[in-house]
Write a protein that holds these residues in place. Structure first.
Motif, short mmCIF file in Angstrom:
data_model
loop_
_atom_site.label_atom_id
_atom_site.label_comp_id
_atom_site.label_asym_id
_atom_site.label_seq_id
_atom_site.Cartn_x
_atom_site.Cartn_y
_atom_site.Cartn_z
N THR A 150 3.17 7.27 7.09
CA THR A 150 2.24 7.97 6.18
C THR A 150 2.48 7.57 4.72
OG1 THR A 150 3.77 9.83 6.00
CG2 THR A 150 2.08 9.96 7.71
N GLU A 151 3.52 6.74 4.46
CA GLU A 151 3.88 6.40 3.08
C GLU A 151 3.71 4.92 2.77
OE1 GLU A 151 7.57 8.16 1.76
OE2 GLU A 151 7.42 9.71 3.29
N GLY A 152 3.00 4.21 3.62
CA GLY A 152 2.67 2.82 3.31
C GLY A 152 3.76 1.83 3.67
N GLY A 153 3.66 0.65 3.07
CA GLY A 153 4.61 -0.41 3.34
C GLY A 153 4.33 -1.65 2.51
N ILE A 154 5.17 -2.67 2.69
CA ILE A 154 5.07 -3.91 1.94
C ILE A 154 5.14 -5.10 2.89
CG2 ILE A 154 6.17 -5.36 0.19
CD1 ILE A 154 7.25 -2.85 -1.12
N PHE A 155 4.20 -6.02 2.74
CA PHE A 155 4.21 -7.26 3.52
C PHE A 155 4.62 -8.40 2.59
CE2 PHE A 155 2.16 -11.18 4.99
CZ PHE A 155 2.66 -11.25 6.29
N ASN A 156 5.66 -9.13 3.01
CA ASN A 156 6.14 -10.29 2.25
C ASN A 156 5.58 -11.54 2.91
OD1 ASN A 156 7.79 -12.55 1.44
ND2 ASN A 156 9.24 -11.09 0.57
N ASN A 157 4.67 -12.23 2.23
CA ASN A 157 4.02 -13.37 2.85
C ASN A 157 4.94 -14.58 2.96
OD1 ASN A 157 1.69 -14.81 3.92
ND2 ASN A 157 1.70 -15.93 2.00
N THR A 168 0.85 -1.19 0.00
CA THR A 168 0.00 0.00 0.00
C THR A 168 0.88 1.24 0.00
OG1 THR A 168 -1.80 1.17 1.12
CG2 THR A 168 -0.16 0.13 2.53
N ASP A 169 0.37 2.33 -0.61
CA ASP A 169 1.06 3.61 -0.52
C ASP A 169 0.27 4.60 0.34
OD1 ASP A 169 -1.10 4.02 -2.15
OD2 ASP A 169 0.03 4.78 -3.88
N ARG A 170 -0.72 4.07 1.07
CA ARG A 170 -1.54 4.90 1.97
C ARG A 170 -0.98 4.81 3.40
NH1 ARG A 170 -6.64 4.50 -0.77
NH2 ARG A 170 -6.12 4.47 -3.01
N PRO A 171 -1.38 5.73 4.27
CA PRO A 171 -0.95 5.63 5.67
C PRO A 171 -1.29 4.27 6.27
CG PRO A 171 -1.96 7.76 5.25
CD PRO A 171 -2.17 6.95 4.00
N ILE A 172 -0.40 3.77 7.09
CA ILE A 172 -0.56 2.42 7.63
C ILE A 172 -0.17 2.40 9.11
CG2 ILE A 172 1.77 1.77 6.91
CD1 ILE A 172 0.73 -1.04 6.40
N LEU A 183 7.97 -0.96 6.48
CA LEU A 183 7.28 0.31 6.36
C LEU A 183 8.14 1.29 5.56
CD1 LEU A 183 5.84 0.72 9.98
CD2 LEU A 183 4.75 -0.27 7.95
N SER A 184 7.49 2.18 4.81
CA SER A 184 8.19 3.14 3.96
C SER A 184 8.18 4.53 4.59
CB SER A 184 7.53 3.20 2.58
OG SER A 184 7.49 1.91 1.99
N GLY A 185 9.16 5.35 4.19
CA GLY A 185 9.18 6.74 4.63
C GLY A 185 9.51 6.87 6.11
N GLN A 186 9.03 7.96 6.72
CA GLN A 186 9.26 8.20 8.13
C GLN A 186 8.30 7.36 8.97
OE1 GLN A 186 8.98 12.44 8.83
NE2 GLN A 186 11.11 12.78 8.20
N VAL A 187 8.83 6.68 9.93
CA VAL A 187 8.06 5.79 10.78
C VAL A 187 8.12 6.31 12.22
CG1 VAL A 187 7.78 3.43 11.62
CG2 VAL A 187 8.55 3.83 9.27
N LYS A 188 6.96 6.41 12.84
CA LYS A 188 6.89 6.84 14.24
C LYS A 188 6.10 5.81 15.03
CE LYS A 188 7.00 11.79 13.16
NZ LYS A 188 6.30 13.11 13.34
N GLY A 189 6.44 5.70 16.30
CA GLY A 189 5.73 4.75 17.15
C GLY A 189 6.55 4.35 18.34
N ARG A 190 6.22 3.24 18.92
CA ARG A 190 6.97 2.73 20.06
C ARG A 190 7.19 1.23 19.91
NH1 ARG A 190 1.66 2.98 22.14
NH2 ARG A 190 1.02 0.98 23.08
N ILE A 191 8.34 0.79 20.33
CA ILE A 191 8.68 -0.63 20.29
C ILE A 191 8.82 -1.11 21.73
CG2 ILE A 191 10.37 -2.34 19.54
CD1 ILE A 191 11.08 -0.51 17.22
N GLU A 192 8.02 -2.07 22.09
CA GLU A 192 8.00 -2.60 23.45
C GLU A 192 8.56 -4.01 23.45
OE1 GLU A 192 7.13 -0.81 25.97
OE2 GLU A 192 6.00 0.86 25.09
N ARG A 193 9.31 -4.31 24.51
CA ARG A 193 9.81 -5.68 24.68
C ARG A 193 8.67 -6.59 25.07
NH1 ARG A 193 14.93 -7.52 25.59
NH2 ARG A 193 15.64 -5.37 25.98
N ALA A 194 8.57 -7.71 24.41
CA ALA A 194 7.50 -8.65 24.74
C ALA A 194 7.73 -9.23 26.12
CB ALA A 194 7.47 -9.78 23.71
N PRO A 195 6.67 -9.34 26.93
CA PRO A 195 6.85 -9.90 28.28
C PRO A 195 7.27 -11.37 28.22
CG PRO A 195 4.51 -9.70 27.72
CD PRO A 195 5.27 -9.02 26.62
N ARG A 196 8.11 -11.73 29.18
CA ARG A 196 8.53 -13.13 29.25
C ARG A 196 7.40 -14.00 29.78
NH1 ARG A 196 14.73 -13.20 31.63
NH2 ARG A 196 15.70 -12.03 29.91
#
Length: 213
Positions: free
Chosen positions: A183-190, A167-171, A197-210
């Motif tokens: 805001t620039e989409g992304g590609i999923f490889n099955n 997709t080239d839409r926000p994701i 993800l494409s372009g500038q990516v914002k968010g948070r990455i959390e460690r998965a609980p054990r």
């Protein structure tokens, strides 16, 4: 027998005069035929105009499946309403749901409010509330453990033969308890079951609980 040249000329002249109406009619007929042929569109063009983009059949709760070279299901497309068009063999789908299968991996589900499948069955477009979902999977002898993944956008394009969804839409991408936006989409490889993800990516990455031992 009288072979006087003058008599022969007179005889030929009289014959031509008698044949003149037939010659004129023949010329008119040929001219009319030529004009009709010139102004009549080719048969293929007439057929194209007749074949309008109208449905030739509609199926409720329809399903379409394809097998891989080993005879296992490669993908399955479901829809509450499937409308097939005769002119280009394309298909409109209400509430499409597509499941993509890979050996030893969790099946991936792609869905949206509406969808369109091209006549070659190679591109599925998904519109409105489109999402890609992959459930969490425990580690196996051949595959590592994976977290739950959910990608959401207003539009996805599934390139069926390439096992790619783009997709080239926000994701928005959720993986485990982490969340990221682009805001620039992304590609999923099955095949790899990975999202880029494409372009500038914002968010948070959390460690998965054990998990508890």
């Amino acid at each position: 027998m009288d072979l006087n040249p003058q008599h022969i000329k007179l005889s030929i002249g009289r014959t031509l005069l008698r044949l003149m109406p037939l010659i004129l009619m023949g010329s008119l007929t040929l001219a009319t035929f030529w004009l009709v042929q010139k102004n009549t569109p080719p048969e293929s063009s007439m057929l194209e105009r007749v074949r309008l983009h109208e449905p030739d059949y509609i199926i409720h709760d329809g399903a379409l499946s394809a097998l891989n070279e080993l005879g296992s299901t490669k993908y399955r497309i479901l829809g509450n309403k499937v409308t097939h068009y005769d002119d280009d063999a394309s298909i409109d789908i209400e509430t499409p749901r597509m499941r993509l299968f890979q050996p030893d991996k969790a099946p991936v589900t792609v869905k949206s409010n509406t969808g369109h499948l091209d006549g070659d069955l190679t591109v599925l477009e998904l519109f409105d509330n489109a999402s890609i979902f992959r459930p969490a999977q425990a580690a196996t002898a051949t595959e590592p453990a994976t977290l739950r993944m959910l990608a959401s956008s207003s539009y996805f394009k599934v390139l069926i033969n390439d096992d790619i969804i783009e997709t080239d839409r926000p994701i928005t991408l959720e993986q485990g308890i982490s969340i990221m936006n682009s805001t620039e989409g992304g590609i999923f490889n099955n095949i790899q079951q990975s999202m880029t993800l494409s372009g500038q990516v914002k968010g948070r990455i959390e460690r998965a609980p054990r998990t508890a031992q």
